[in-house]
Design an enzyme around this catalytic site. Sequence first.
Site, short mmCIF file in Angstrom:
data_model
loop_
_atom_site.label_atom_id
_atom_site.label_comp_id
_atom_site.label_asym_id
_atom_site.label_seq_id
_atom_site.Cartn_x
_atom_site.Cartn_y
_atom_site.Cartn_z
N GLY A 16 0.78 -1.24 0.00
CA GLY A 16 0.00 0.00 0.00
C GLY A 16 0.81 1.28 0.00
N SER A 17 1.98 1.28 -0.64
CA SER A 17 2.74 2.53 -0.67
C SER A 17 2.05 3.57 -1.56
CB SER A 17 4.19 2.30 -1.09
OG SER A 17 4.29 1.99 -2.45
N ASN A 18 1.44 3.12 -2.65
CA ASN A 18 0.68 4.08 -3.47
C ASN A 18 -0.54 4.60 -2.71
OD1 ASN A 18 1.72 4.56 -6.34
ND2 ASN A 18 2.02 2.35 -6.05
N MET A 94 -4.41 -7.18 -6.88
CA MET A 94 -3.93 -8.27 -7.72
C MET A 94 -5.03 -9.14 -8.32
SD MET A 94 -0.82 -7.58 -7.93
CE MET A 94 -0.08 -9.01 -8.71
N ILE A 96 -8.07 -9.58 -11.21
CA ILE A 96 -8.57 -9.05 -12.48
C ILE A 96 -10.08 -8.89 -12.36
CG2 ILE A 96 -8.86 -9.56 -14.93
CD1 ILE A 96 -6.11 -10.99 -14.75
N LEU A 97 -10.56 -7.70 -12.66
CA LEU A 97 -12.00 -7.43 -12.54
C LEU A 97 -12.70 -7.88 -13.82
CD1 LEU A 97 -11.53 -3.93 -10.91
CD2 LEU A 97 -12.46 -5.98 -9.77
N ASN A 111 -5.82 2.82 -12.53
CA ASN A 111 -4.82 1.83 -12.12
C ASN A 111 -3.43 2.42 -12.33
OD1 ASN A 111 -3.79 -0.80 -11.36
ND2 ASN A 111 -3.29 -1.12 -13.52
N HIS A 113 0.41 1.18 -13.23
CA HIS A 113 1.16 0.03 -13.73
C HIS A 113 2.64 0.41 -13.81
CE1 HIS A 113 1.94 -3.67 -15.88
NE2 HIS A 113 2.68 -2.97 -16.73
N VAL A 148 -6.43 -6.37 -19.69
CA VAL A 148 -5.53 -6.03 -18.58
C VAL A 148 -4.42 -5.08 -19.05
CG1 VAL A 148 -3.88 -6.99 -16.92
CG2 VAL A 148 -6.02 -8.18 -17.37
C1 GRF Z 1 3.18 -0.94 -7.70
O1 GRF Z 1 4.44 -1.15 -8.27
C2 GRF Z 1 2.14 -0.76 -8.77
O2 GRF Z 1 2.64 -0.17 -9.93
C3 GRF Z 1 1.73 -2.17 -9.05
O3 GRF Z 1 1.75 -2.82 -7.81
C4 GRF Z 1 2.68 -2.17 -6.94
C5 GRF Z 1 1.91 -1.80 -5.72
O4 GRF Z 1 2.75 -1.29 -4.71
N1 GRF Z 1 0.44 -2.19 -9.69
P1 GRF Z 1 2.13 -0.65 -3.40
O5 GRF Z 1 1.27 -1.74 -2.76
O6 GRF Z 1 1.34 0.54 -3.79
O7 GRF Z 1 3.31 -0.32 -2.53
#
Ligand code: GRF
Length: 218
Positions: A16-18, A94, A96-97, A111, A113, A148
């Site tokens: 969950g860093s994003n 992770m 796929i919807l 999303n 990527h 995807v």
């Molecule tokens: C990120 O690299 C994102 O691009 C990919 O999954 C990773 C998620 O990282 N879809 P985090 O859980 O947000 O740290």
Amino acid sequence: MGDRRRRVAVLISGRGSNLGALLEATRRPAAAAEIVEVISDRPDAAGLDRARGAGLPAVVVARSAHPDRGSFEQALQDSLDARGTELICLAGFMRILSPAFVARWRDRILNVHPSLLPAFRGLDTHRRALEAGVRLHGCTVHLVRAEVDAGPILVQGAVPVLPGDDPATLAARVLEVEHRCYPLALELMAAGRVRVEGERALIDAPAPDGRPLINPPA
Ligand code: GRF
């Protein structure tokens, strides 16, 4: 839209860093979006603690608790409806919807990527980028389609590939830029500054100065 903020759910499966970057950005009083819930398909996702730490509902919708994808997605939908969700951010989610779920939320699911799409769709992007010998790599925030890692591109961030990089060092460099691109893309969407025409997003934002990004530097 007025002053009302767009209500956003963030869907995660892992660290969950994003999510952290989106939480920080939406704390700004002027932000056009507010995060109203975090949903994980995995009960052990570290990102759930970030959500709790921010005082947000941290909801687990485990795939294993449902007999099929339809019932799993109905549980997602129920949670989204219960909070009046308007936009969904997938952030390391992770699963796929299904095409039906994506169609219902058309142009309202974002999303991130870890590659410059359309290059390196799928998994293991950093290793594949190194193997391909690209000099520039990066991330893409896009609107989700049933296919995807496809859909109108909102924001991309590029980083150089450096001599001696391995997948981990490259991933870390890309992740930093993800944390800048995702909040920007969400803000643009929430503020109504994105129009989708066909499979392209038209964005009401200042044009870049046109300087090229060259690696190695001339
Ligand atoms: C990120 O690299 C994102 O691009 C990919 O999954 C990773 C998620 O990282 N879809 P985090 O859980 O947000 O740290």
